[in-house]
Design a protein around this motif. Sequence first.
Motif, short mmCIF file in Angstrom:
data_model
loop_
_atom_site.label_atom_id
_atom_site.label_comp_id
_atom_site.label_asym_id
_atom_site.label_seq_id
_atom_site.Cartn_x
_atom_site.Cartn_y
_atom_site.Cartn_z
N ALA A 88 57.95 40.07 42.87
CA ALA A 88 56.67 39.73 42.42
C ALA A 88 55.97 41.00 42.91
CB ALA A 88 55.91 38.59 42.89
N GLN A 89 54.84 41.58 42.31
CA GLN A 89 53.80 42.38 42.49
C GLN A 89 52.49 42.00 42.64
OE1 GLN A 89 53.10 45.86 39.97
NE2 GLN A 89 53.81 47.34 41.41
N ASN A 90 51.94 42.58 43.94
CA ASN A 90 50.50 42.24 44.04
C ASN A 90 49.58 43.15 43.30
OD1 ASN A 90 50.22 44.29 45.87
ND2 ASN A 90 50.40 42.91 47.72
N ARG A 91 48.33 43.07 43.46
CA ARG A 91 47.25 43.67 42.78
C ARG A 91 46.91 45.03 43.36
NH1 ARG A 91 42.29 40.75 41.58
NH2 ARG A 91 42.03 41.97 39.50
N VAL A 160 58.18 33.33 44.41
CA VAL A 160 56.93 33.99 45.22
C VAL A 160 56.08 34.29 43.97
CG1 VAL A 160 57.80 36.24 44.95
CG2 VAL A 160 55.99 35.97 46.42
N ALA A 161 54.82 33.93 44.44
CA ALA A 161 53.70 33.83 43.39
C ALA A 161 52.48 34.43 43.80
CB ALA A 161 53.57 32.54 42.79
N ILE A 162 51.64 35.25 43.29
CA ILE A 162 50.61 36.12 43.87
C ILE A 162 49.47 35.15 43.44
CG2 ILE A 162 49.29 38.29 43.87
CD1 ILE A 162 52.19 38.49 45.12
N LEU A 163 48.26 35.56 44.46
CA LEU A 163 46.97 34.67 44.04
C LEU A 163 46.12 35.95 43.89
CD1 LEU A 163 46.93 31.78 46.37
CD2 LEU A 163 46.84 31.75 43.84
N ALA A 164 44.64 35.72 43.43
CA ALA A 164 43.79 36.92 43.00
C ALA A 164 43.39 37.73 44.12
CB ALA A 164 42.47 36.31 42.26
N ASP A 165 43.31 37.35 45.38
CA ASP A 165 42.97 37.92 46.30
C ASP A 165 44.31 38.52 47.06
OD1 ASP A 165 44.13 35.74 47.44
OD2 ASP A 165 42.31 35.40 48.82
N VAL A 222 54.79 29.46 40.20
CA VAL A 222 54.05 30.67 39.43
C VAL A 222 52.54 30.53 39.59
CG1 VAL A 222 54.01 29.03 37.21
CG2 VAL A 222 53.73 31.84 37.12
N THR A 223 51.56 31.25 39.41
CA THR A 223 50.15 30.99 39.30
C THR A 223 49.77 31.83 38.15
OG1 THR A 223 49.56 33.35 40.47
CG2 THR A 223 50.07 31.28 42.09
N GLN A 224 48.42 31.53 37.82
CA GLN A 224 47.96 32.00 36.72
C GLN A 224 47.62 33.66 36.82
OE1 GLN A 224 44.91 29.08 36.49
NE2 GLN A 224 45.99 28.14 34.74
N VAL A 225 47.72 34.26 37.89
CA VAL A 225 47.49 35.71 38.30
C VAL A 225 48.60 36.31 37.61
CG1 VAL A 225 46.84 37.44 39.87
CG2 VAL A 225 45.92 35.05 40.14
N GLN A 226 48.54 37.08 36.45
CA GLN A 226 49.33 37.83 35.90
C GLN A 226 49.01 38.98 35.15
OE1 GLN A 226 52.77 36.67 36.05
NE2 GLN A 226 52.18 34.97 36.89
N PRO A 227 49.86 40.10 35.00
CA PRO A 227 49.18 41.35 34.46
C PRO A 227 48.87 40.94 32.98
CG PRO A 227 51.72 41.56 34.64
CD PRO A 227 51.18 40.00 35.37
N PRO A 228 47.94 41.71 32.20
CA PRO A 228 47.72 43.08 32.56
C PRO A 228 46.55 42.86 33.69
CG PRO A 228 46.88 42.33 30.48
CD PRO A 228 47.75 41.39 31.15
N GLN A 229 46.11 43.97 34.66
CA GLN A 229 45.38 44.01 35.47
C GLN A 229 43.88 43.80 35.03
OE1 GLN A 229 44.85 43.60 38.78
NE2 GLN A 229 45.37 45.57 39.52
N ALA A 230 43.23 42.77 35.65
CA ALA A 230 41.73 42.34 35.03
C ALA A 230 40.75 42.86 36.29
CB ALA A 230 41.67 41.04 34.80
N PRO A 231 39.62 43.14 36.02
CA PRO A 231 38.85 43.64 37.28
C PRO A 231 38.44 42.47 37.94
CG PRO A 231 37.61 43.25 34.94
CD PRO A 231 39.22 43.43 34.58
N LYS A 232 38.56 41.12 37.46
CA LYS A 232 38.15 40.10 38.21
C LYS A 232 38.94 38.98 37.83
CE LYS A 232 34.26 37.47 39.92
NZ LYS A 232 32.81 36.88 40.11
N LEU A 233 39.54 38.24 38.58
CA LEU A 233 40.27 37.12 38.28
C LEU A 233 39.81 35.95 38.92
CD1 LEU A 233 43.97 38.48 38.55
CD2 LEU A 233 42.63 37.97 36.18
N SER A 234 40.25 34.62 38.48
CA SER A 234 39.81 33.33 39.01
C SER A 234 40.18 33.28 40.42
CB SER A 234 40.19 32.48 38.35
OG SER A 234 40.18 31.05 38.86
N PRO A 235 39.44 32.78 41.25
CA PRO A 235 39.93 32.68 42.54
C PRO A 235 40.68 31.39 42.87
CG PRO A 235 37.56 31.86 42.52
CD PRO A 235 38.11 32.37 41.29
#
Length: 386
Positions: A88-91, A160-165, A222-235
């Motif tokens: 996975a890749q984080n933000r 492994v799954a990334i969250l918005a923060d 899996v989480t809902q934090v997926q590309p494309p990169q967004a300026p703000k994602l749900s916490p």
Amino acid sequence: MISACKGFWGDKTDLSFIEIPTATTKPVSYVPIQPVITGFTKPVDIVPGFDELIYVVDAGANLLISYNEAFETSSKETFSIQGITDVAQNRVFDILALGTTDTVIGGKTLRMATLYILELKKDKSTYGLKHASIKQKIIHPFYFTTSLKQTDTLVRFTGVAILADNSYYISRTGVSNVSSQFGGPDDAVIYFDKNNNYVSNISVTNAIGTQADYFKVPNGIVTQVQPPQAPKLSPSRFFAYISISKTLSIKVQPITHSVVDESDVYQLDRTYASADTSKAQSFIFDANKFSYPEDIIVAGDGTGYIFVVDSDKDSLYQFTSTGLEGVNPPPGSVSKKNIKVSFGGLGSSLYQFNNPMGVAYYNKTLYIADAGNQRIVRYKLTTDIR
């Protein structure tokens, strides 16, 4: 530990009693994109990064490989990681890769489950896997204890799954599943903060109380934090996990998070349990829908599509964000039900698979890591082709 296969590629489980989706000519369907991407030994995961690169895990070669979106050979870069299975890749563009480490303890070499954190950026002019370095290694069980029990060598990280923060979840499996043991049962989902510190195991609250041993042989997350990169994602700390337990008839389970009296509460999200046959013929919560789900992904483009690949059934399944199988009918369609676009079956044609183990969705393109056929295959919905 459970395995659905024997040998390197495996003997298939008898699934004659379960429907296998097959591709047919329909007004809406997935169609293959040529060329097929080959040159792999055993591709088991594929992930679009927030950096707009495509990452492939070749478990047969212990390699993490990156490409540009066109899969141009000139863009290919690699990094070797022992036992790599998932990525996975984080933000902030760090790579989180699941593999193993050989650790000498008491004069014995032990192979332990490991999360590798790779830093891709050296300076302003260098970026990518060819410049990558290992920033940190998190080895089981030393993120929560300094001691080791014999069964810890049998634990493996499975997703492994990334969250918005940039905090994240890891799913893991093992053979010691006593809920009262220190560190919790081996079958677990565990939570790390954005600084890679272990926070806690996840317990799930249901009708019978809060269960520390809720997760059964989790094979991915899996989480809902997926590309494309967004300026703000749900916490939101929502996630879904897939299980390969033979005792569970529901093998995809979405889990919601809330805070009650300053405490974290995780519960099964039953909004996905709808079985409204006026909207669809089948649903993600159908009993025995899956046999051996290998990977799950949620689209990050606003559609919320959910994709699952099943290696026993050699099939790809697609659902809406509310768990209905299929996609909405096109404008003017007589039917108002979702159109099923799932497909598969054992084989090597462009609509068949042999042990599909990874799935990704990015820029309206569906990617399958078809391990047994040693290839990455790509598809687009007919309604997305211009």
